[in-house]
Scaffold this motif. Structure first.
Motif, PDB file in Angstrom:
ATOM      1  N   GLU A 123       0.811  -1.220   0.000  1.00 24.80           N
ATOM      2  CA  GLU A 123       0.000   0.000   0.000  1.00 24.80           C
ATOM      3  C   GLU A 123       0.844   1.270   0.000  1.00 24.80           C
ATOM      4  O   GLU A 123       0.417   2.307  -0.489  1.00 24.80           O
ATOM      5  CB  GLU A 123      -0.943   0.011   1.205  1.00 24.80           C
ATOM      6  CG  GLU A 123      -1.956  -1.107   1.187  1.00 24.80           C
ATOM      7  CD  GLU A 123      -2.726  -1.220   2.492  1.00 24.80           C
ATOM      8  OE1 GLU A 123      -2.521  -0.397   3.405  1.00 24.80           O
ATOM      9  OE2 GLU A 123      -3.545  -2.149   2.587  1.00 24.80           O
ATOM     10  N   THR A 124       2.028   1.193   0.560  1.00 22.93           N
ATOM     11  CA  THR A 124       2.882   2.376   0.657  1.00 22.93           C
ATOM     12  C   THR A 124       3.702   2.611  -0.601  1.00 22.93           C
ATOM     13  O   THR A 124       3.772   3.726  -1.104  1.00 22.93           O
ATOM     14  CB  THR A 124       3.838   2.245   1.865  1.00 22.93           C
ATOM     15  OG1 THR A 124       3.061   1.988   3.038  1.00 22.93           O
ATOM     16  CG2 THR A 124       4.657   3.495   2.065  1.00 22.93           C
ATOM     17  N   THR A 125       4.325   1.538  -1.119  1.00 23.17           N
ATOM     18  CA  THR A 125       5.234   1.683  -2.256  1.00 23.17           C
ATOM     19  C   THR A 125       4.594   1.381  -3.604  1.00 23.17           C
ATOM     20  O   THR A 125       5.141   1.745  -4.643  1.00 23.17           O
ATOM     21  CB  THR A 125       6.443   0.741  -2.101  1.00 23.17           C
ATOM     22  OG1 THR A 125       5.982  -0.615  -2.175  1.00 23.17           O
ATOM     23  CG2 THR A 125       7.175   0.996  -0.796  1.00 23.17           C
ATOM     24  N   GLY A 126       3.463   0.684  -3.593  1.00 19.62           N
ATOM     25  CA  GLY A 126       2.842   0.260  -4.836  1.00 19.62           C
ATOM     26  C   GLY A 126       3.520  -0.943  -5.476  1.00 19.62           C
ATOM     27  O   GLY A 126       3.154  -1.364  -6.560  1.00 19.62           O
ATOM     28  N   LYS A 127       4.521  -1.512  -4.810  1.00 21.71           N
ATOM     29  CA  LYS A 127       5.254  -2.672  -5.338  1.00 21.71           C
ATOM     30  C   LYS A 127       4.487  -3.955  -5.029  1.00 21.71           C
ATOM     31  O   LYS A 127       3.776  -4.058  -4.030  1.00 21.71           O
ATOM     32  CB  LYS A 127       6.655  -2.762  -4.722  1.00 21.71           C
ATOM     33  CG  LYS A 127       7.509  -1.546  -4.956  1.00 21.71           C
ATOM     34  CD  LYS A 127       7.914  -1.424  -6.403  1.00 21.71           C
ATOM     35  CE  LYS A 127       8.868  -0.257  -6.581  1.00 21.71           C
ATOM     36  NZ  LYS A 127       9.311  -0.107  -7.941  1.00 21.71           N
ATOM     37  N   ARG A 128       4.674  -4.950  -5.903  1.00 26.00           N
ATOM     38  CA  ARG A 128       3.986  -6.230  -5.746  1.00 26.00           C
ATOM     39  C   ARG A 128       4.875  -7.244  -5.040  1.00 26.00           C
ATOM     40  O   ARG A 128       6.098  -7.213  -5.184  1.00 26.00           O
ATOM     41  CB  ARG A 128       3.572  -6.765  -7.112  1.00 26.00           C
ATOM     42  CG  ARG A 128       2.625  -5.825  -7.823  1.00 26.00           C
ATOM     43  CD  ARG A 128       2.211  -6.268  -9.205  1.00 26.00           C
ATOM     44  NE  ARG A 128       3.246  -6.928  -9.944  1.00 26.00           N
ATOM     45  CZ  ARG A 128       3.052  -8.007 -10.713  1.00 26.00           C
ATOM     46  NH1 ARG A 128       1.860  -8.532 -10.854  1.00 26.00           N
ATOM     47  NH2 ARG A 128       4.054  -8.558 -11.374  1.00 26.00           N
ATOM     48  N   PHE A 129       4.221  -8.160  -4.294  1.00 30.67           N
ATOM     49  CA  PHE A 129       4.964  -9.179  -3.553  1.00 30.67           C
ATOM     50  C   PHE A 129       4.084 -10.397  -3.322  1.00 30.67           C
ATOM     51  O   PHE A 129       2.873 -10.364  -3.492  1.00 30.67           O
ATOM     52  CB  PHE A 129       5.481  -8.622  -2.218  1.00 30.67           C
ATOM     53  CG  PHE A 129       4.397  -8.209  -1.258  1.00 30.67           C
ATOM     54  CD1 PHE A 129       3.950  -9.071  -0.264  1.00 30.67           C
ATOM     55  CD2 PHE A 129       3.813  -6.953  -1.346  1.00 30.67           C
ATOM     56  CE1 PHE A 129       2.953  -8.693   0.622  1.00 30.67           C
ATOM     57  CE2 PHE A 129       2.818  -6.556  -0.460  1.00 30.67           C
ATOM     58  CZ  PHE A 129       2.387  -7.435   0.521  1.00 30.67           C
TER      59      PHE A 129
END
Length: 129
Positions: A107-113
């Motif tokens: 939610e903070t960085t927009g990166k997927r994991f």
């Protein structure tokens, strides 16, 4: 003030040494730096290199006690590995029957994991950059 340079290594105790050795070398692709059997401790110590940057020490000890290992358990939450392409990494793991959770977005960085487990249930994460 204390000056820490970087993380030197991460130590993992496994219940089935050969299974974990295969997982970390053949499936995750880490390079073996050194493998030692310590007779006095009836224990293997396997030093693994992660892309030339970090070292993981994989230990075997007879009868290690179980430990809670879900990401929300007290203590070390998880170990995360950076990847360039999350779908490719997930496909690779799934080829070896390693189950991965659905992809999430930070939610903070927009990166997927996503998360998956090693043979002993240690939570591992793939984080796409």
């Amino acid at each position: 003030m204390l000056k820490l340079n970087r993380i030197h290594h991460i130590a993992i105790i496994c219940s089935d040494y050969e299974q974990s050795k295969r997982f970390y070398t053949e499936i995750l692709g880490f390079t073996v730096l050194q493998e030692v059997y310590r007779e006095e401790r009836r224990s293997y110590k396997l030093d693994l290199e992660v892309n030339g940057l970090y070292q993981i020490e994989l230990f075997s000890f007879p009868g290690p006690p179980p430990r809670p290992s879900r990401p929300e358990a007290l203590g070390l939450r998880h170990l995360a590995f950076e990847v360039n392409n999350l779908e490719e990494a997930i496909f690779h793991l799934n080829e070896y029957r390693v189950i991965t959770e659905p992809i999430r977005t930070d939610e903070t960085t927009g990166k997927r994991f996503t998360f998956f487990n090693d043979p002993d249930g240690l939570p591992l994460e793939l984080y796409e950059v």
